[in-house]
Design an enzyme around this catalytic site. Structure first.
Site, short mmCIF file in Angstrom:
data_model
loop_
_atom_site.label_atom_id
_atom_site.label_comp_id
_atom_site.label_asym_id
_atom_site.label_seq_id
_atom_site.Cartn_x
_atom_site.Cartn_y
_atom_site.Cartn_z
CG ASP A 253 -1.94 1.01 1.31
OD1 ASP A 253 -2.42 1.42 0.24
OD2 ASP A 253 -2.33 1.41 2.43
CB SER B 151 -12.43 4.37 7.26
OG SER B 151 -11.49 3.32 7.39
P1 13P Z 1 -8.94 4.99 5.55
O1 13P Z 1 -8.04 5.93 6.28
O2 13P Z 1 -10.23 5.64 5.17
O3 13P Z 1 -9.18 3.72 6.28
O4 13P Z 1 -8.21 4.62 4.16
C1 13P Z 1 -7.20 3.63 4.14
C2 13P Z 1 -6.44 3.62 2.87
O5 13P Z 1 -6.77 4.26 1.89
C3 13P Z 1 -5.23 2.77 2.82
O6 13P Z 1 -4.53 2.91 1.62
O1 G3H Z 2 -3.40 5.08 3.63
C1 G3H Z 2 -2.61 4.72 4.51
C2 G3H Z 2 -2.95 3.58 5.37
O2 G3H Z 2 -3.98 3.90 6.26
C3 G3H Z 2 -1.72 3.08 6.05
O3 G3H Z 2 -1.32 3.93 7.07
O4 G3H Z 2 1.05 4.44 6.50
O5 G3H Z 2 0.19 4.74 8.84
O6 G3H Z 2 0.52 2.45 7.88
P1 G3H Z 2 0.21 3.89 7.60
ZN ZN Z 3 -4.62 4.93 0.83
#
Ligand code: 13P
Ligand code: G3H
Ligand code: ZN
Length: 317
Positions: free
Chosen positions: A81, A213
């Site tokens: 991600d 979310s």
């Molecule tokens: P949220 O912060 O809405 O859960 O989004 C998570 C996200 O986009 C991770 O890449």
């Molecule tokens: O979009 C980001 C995700 O919520 C991951 O968050 O980079 O703090 O792990 P993080």
């Molecule tokens: Zn994201």
């Protein structure tokens, strides 16, 4: 069983969305697998750069492999991600990931294209698919005018050009959402007009929704009643909009914040109610069960619940 992200997209596209859930530790992983088995849903497990460095990236890989053994019925893909170029290459070379996200959305268009193209080339050589990002996910700042916010949304014509030039496999599009617990202050929601236009110009191409979310107000209230100090009133994405968006090509829905709220609520309430306790397994057990319930509920809203046997049959696995 780990499958490719592409396989999941081909089956889900236009029918339902696959939940992409961030994990950082053992308890989240156990709750995620349990919830997906309980709801009979395929899923994407995603690891951010921060999650990779929280302990050691090999710890998470080991936990995921073990979860795959504990839940042999599970069908899932493993995804990086919000990667930068170097992290994408590290994941591509590791052989463990089904797909990577290259997030160069803050760079100018041409630069974003150039970086994404390089990652696509390296990833495709190993059968790994690439998610790229175009547009800027907005915040809830009251002072930002509506016109200004709309300007940050993904331009559908640009999206088509970007996909054609880069050869990426899915696109994270800015369609009104933002990361974190404070997304919308009023009645805003997803920009369905943008989603429709992107789908019209890129038929059959998977759109990814970040910042998905829903920030349940009941969770925020319970956290604050147990000593938290979260801002109340700011809303997230309406869960009833997931499925209509899925029908328009939103095939991957990223959810992290809501899971963090479950963790915070469980731990705050536990230690608030049992101030004499110091065994981490007490709240850990409750969290895994609550997280599993939360995941199963999200999968119902995404339409991925109940799809496991169909997927298994279509994949011939
Ligand atoms: P949220 O912060 O809405 O859960 O989004 C998570 C996200 O986009 C991770 O890449
Ligand atoms: O979009 C980001 C995700 O919520 C991951 O968050 O980079 O703090 O792990 P993080
Ligand atoms: Zn994201």
């Amino acid at each position: 069983m780990i499958v490719t992200t592409k396989e999941l997209y081909e089956i889900a596209y236009g029918n339902y969305a696959i939940g992409a859930y961030n994990i950082n530790n053992l308890e989240q992983t156990m709750g995620l697998f349990r919830g997906c088995i309980d709801s009979q849903a395929p899923f994407i497990i995603q690891i951010s750069k921060g999650a990779r460095s929280y302990t050691d990236k090999r710890m998470l890989e080991g936990i995921i492999r073990a979860a795959g053994d504990v839940f042999p019925e599970a069908i899932f893909a493993v995804h990086l991600d919000h990667g930068d170029e170097a992290t994408c290459y590290d994941c591509i070379d590791s052989g463990f990931y089904s797909s990577v996200m290259i997030d160069a959305s803050h760079d100018p268009f041409e630069e974003n294209v150039a970086i994404t193209k390089r990652v696509v080339e390296r990833a495709h050589a190993k059968g790994i698919s690439v998610e790229a990002e175009l547009g800027m996910l907005g915040g809830v700042e009251e002072h930002v005018a509506v016109d200004e916010k709309n300007a940050c949304l993904t331009d559908p014509e640009e999206a088509k050009e970007f996909v054609e030039q880069t050869g990426c496999d899915s696109l994270a599009a800015a369609i009104g959402t933002s990361h974190g617990a404070y997304k919308f202050s009023g009645g805003q929601g997803l920009h369905f007009d943008r989603i429709k236009e992107i789908q019209r110009l890129l038929p059959g191409f998977p759109i990814v929704m970040h910042g998905s979310s829903s920030v349940p107000q009941d969770e925020v209230r319970r956290i604050n009643e147990a000593g938290g100090k979260m801002k109340e009133g700011a809303k997230g994405v309406n869960e009833d909009e997931y499925f209509p968006a899925a029908k328009l090509g939103v095939t991957k829905v990223n959810i992290d914040t809501d899971g963090r709220l479950v963790w915070t609520r469980v731990h705050r309430e536990y230690f608030n109610q049992k101030p004499e306790e110091f065994d981490l397994r007490g709240p850990g057990k409750i969290f895994m069960a609550e997280y599993a319930k939360f995941i199963a509920h999200k999968n119902e809203k995404l339409g991925s619940a109940g799809q496991l046997s169909d997927i298994r049959q279509k994949l011939g696995k």
